[in-house]
Write a protein that holds these residues in place. Sequence first.
Motif, short mmCIF file in Angstrom:
data_model
loop_
_atom_site.label_atom_id
_atom_site.label_comp_id
_atom_site.label_asym_id
_atom_site.label_seq_id
_atom_site.Cartn_x
_atom_site.Cartn_y
_atom_site.Cartn_z
N ARG A 119 7.36 10.81 2.63
CA ARG A 119 7.07 11.70 3.75
C ARG A 119 5.59 12.07 3.77
O ARG A 119 4.93 12.05 4.81
CB ARG A 119 7.93 12.96 3.62
CG ARG A 119 8.00 13.82 4.86
CD ARG A 119 9.15 14.81 4.73
NE ARG A 119 9.05 15.58 3.50
CZ ARG A 119 8.40 16.72 3.36
NH1 ARG A 119 7.76 17.25 4.38
NH2 ARG A 119 8.37 17.35 2.21
N LEU A 120 5.04 12.38 2.58
CA LEU A 120 3.62 12.75 2.50
C LEU A 120 2.74 11.57 2.87
O LEU A 120 1.76 11.72 3.60
CB LEU A 120 3.28 13.25 1.09
CG LEU A 120 3.99 14.54 0.66
CD1 LEU A 120 3.61 14.90 -0.77
CD2 LEU A 120 3.63 15.68 1.60
N ALA A 121 3.08 10.37 2.38
CA ALA A 121 2.28 9.18 2.67
C ALA A 121 2.26 8.89 4.16
O ALA A 121 1.20 8.64 4.75
CB ALA A 121 2.82 7.97 1.89
N LEU A 122 3.43 8.98 4.80
CA LEU A 122 3.50 8.71 6.24
C LEU A 122 2.77 9.79 7.03
O LEU A 122 2.18 9.52 8.07
CB LEU A 122 4.95 8.59 6.70
CG LEU A 122 5.70 7.39 6.14
CD1 LEU A 122 7.16 7.41 6.55
CD2 LEU A 122 5.06 6.09 6.59
N HIS A 123 2.77 11.01 6.49
CA HIS A 123 2.03 12.09 7.14
C HIS A 123 0.53 11.77 7.14
O HIS A 123 -0.15 11.90 8.15
CB HIS A 123 2.29 13.41 6.41
CG HIS A 123 1.37 14.53 6.83
ND1 HIS A 123 1.64 15.34 7.90
CD2 HIS A 123 0.17 14.94 6.34
CE1 HIS A 123 0.65 16.21 8.05
NE2 HIS A 123 -0.25 16.00 7.11
N LEU A 124 0.04 11.33 5.98
CA LEU A 124 -1.39 11.01 5.88
C LEU A 124 -1.77 9.89 6.84
O LEU A 124 -2.85 9.88 7.42
CB LEU A 124 -1.76 10.62 4.44
CG LEU A 124 -1.76 11.76 3.43
CD1 LEU A 124 -2.06 11.25 2.04
CD2 LEU A 124 -2.80 12.82 3.82
N LEU A 125 -0.86 8.92 7.01
CA LEU A 125 -1.14 7.79 7.92
C LEU A 125 -1.30 8.26 9.36
O LEU A 125 -2.04 7.65 10.13
CB LEU A 125 0.00 6.77 7.85
CG LEU A 125 -0.09 5.77 6.71
CD1 LEU A 125 1.13 4.86 6.73
CD2 LEU A 125 -1.36 4.95 6.83
N LYS A 126 -0.60 9.35 9.70
CA LYS A 126 -0.67 9.84 11.09
C LYS A 126 -1.92 10.67 11.32
O LYS A 126 -2.35 10.85 12.44
CB LYS A 126 0.56 10.70 11.39
CG LYS A 126 1.78 9.88 11.74
CD LYS A 126 2.86 10.79 12.29
CE LYS A 126 4.12 10.01 12.56
NZ LYS A 126 5.25 10.91 12.86
N ALA A 168 1.17 4.03 -3.04
CA ALA A 168 0.92 5.46 -2.77
C ALA A 168 2.15 6.28 -3.14
O ALA A 168 2.02 7.32 -3.79
CB ALA A 168 0.55 5.66 -1.31
N ILE A 205 2.13 9.25 -5.86
CA ILE A 205 2.42 10.64 -5.46
C ILE A 205 3.65 11.16 -6.21
O ILE A 205 3.68 12.30 -6.64
CB ILE A 205 2.64 10.74 -3.93
CG1 ILE A 205 1.38 10.32 -3.17
CG2 ILE A 205 3.02 12.17 -3.54
CD1 ILE A 205 1.58 10.21 -1.67
N THR A 215 -7.58 12.36 4.50
CA THR A 215 -7.16 11.67 3.28
C THR A 215 -8.34 11.53 2.33
O THR A 215 -8.22 11.74 1.13
CB THR A 215 -6.60 10.29 3.62
OG1 THR A 215 -5.61 10.44 4.63
CG2 THR A 215 -6.00 9.63 2.40
N LEU A 221 0.83 -1.20 0.00
CA LEU A 221 0.00 0.00 0.00
C LEU A 221 0.87 1.25 0.00
O LEU A 221 0.61 2.21 -0.74
CB LEU A 221 -0.90 0.01 1.24
CG LEU A 221 -1.97 -1.08 1.30
CD1 LEU A 221 -2.53 -1.20 2.71
CD2 LEU A 221 -3.09 -0.76 0.31
N ILE A 222 1.91 1.23 0.84
CA ILE A 222 2.85 2.36 0.90
C ILE A 222 3.52 2.52 -0.46
O ILE A 222 3.64 3.61 -1.00
CB ILE A 222 3.91 2.11 1.99
CG1 ILE A 222 3.38 2.48 3.37
CG2 ILE A 222 5.19 2.87 1.70
CD1 ILE A 222 3.64 3.92 3.77
#
Lengths: 202, 202
Positions: free
Chosen positions: A28-35, A11, A15, A41, A7-8
């Motif tokens: 960095r953006l993907a991990l931001h959305l996860l938080k 994404a 992106i 999202t 999934l990561i």
Amino acid sequence: MNYPSKLIENAVNEISRLPGIGKKSALRLALHLLKRDAGQTKSLADSLVALREQTCYCVRCHNIADSELCGICSNKRRDASIICVVTDTRDVLAIENTAQFNGLYHVLGGVISPMEGIGPGELNIDSLLARVADADEPVVEVILALSATMEGDTTAFYLQKKLKESNLKVSTIARGIPVGGDLEFTDEVTLGRSIVGRLVYQ
Amino acid sequence: MNYPSKLIENAVNEISRLPGIGKKSALRLALHLLKRDAGQTKSLADSLVALREQTCYCVRCHNIADSELCGICSNKRRDASIICVVTDTRDVLAIENTAQFNGLYHVLGGVISPMEGIGPGELNIDSLLARVADADEPVVEVILALSATMEGDTTAFYLQKKLKESNLKVSTIARGIPVGGDLEFTDEVTLGRSIVGRLVYQ
């Protein structure tokens, strides 16, 4: 890089297809959305799909619009006798922000660029010629507000030739030293153009 | 700024909520998507929603995973006697890229930061203590691989105190001058640490 999940990886790949965003920024953006909240999202994704699928363009000037005519073309207070020809929507926004222009626009959708395979046929040039030839539109002047690049100049030259037959005033935005710019550090071509295109005070 | 349509405005607002992306970059990205195939926007949106809604975390180390255990925890070839404690998934990827570590990880999910209201209770610390206390896991050493910031050092200090009672070796990654770094331009604190933590050749 070995991503911890498919999934990561998906994404990040999607992106990083955006301009100016590499794999690292995408991660960095993907991990931001996860938080963040899942709702954020979802609304980001929805706004992108809605943008792409529902956006329409002004039938007259080809600017992005909410309805058939854009906000500028449908505004009765704008001066319909002057058309400012620009490359894309961003240029419309930039000129609107100066608050120095009260006419209408015409968005070409690009510039002539043989390197990228963009000829006059790909641009909204026919509709511009139709607008200036239309007896209902009281056009007096066409301002060419294109970038001062090879492609921009080529497009301006082409349009100038096409508009020659009409009895219109055709102008281009001034080339010169930028406001706040130091004469000493201005390149020769720009400085030369600023002398040739000097403003006469009296 | 006056956007030409509500759709553009929504998209720009949503995109600019991402870290490091301002209104201008957001507009550039939105206009880029408008020029590309609608399928690209759809798959970008889908991948983001799937990422946020389907991502799961490893029950053992809290890294991002495709299944219950992440790829590292389920790998029999990894040395289960060493646990490397990191702040987040990005640090796992960074250390994996060095190919210098073959143990397991434990992702804290952040660092202690009173300024941001993050205390030890918000982090995956209890599960770390449970892992090292678990007789089934043959842990010998815990490496603290946290950032060399005030928050990182505070978290490392806290963990060190908590791990004191166990009979484990607790270490931290070395602080010193970066490889390729010039001694002359290294700050005093780093240089001091590099002397205190010097490697003895013989």
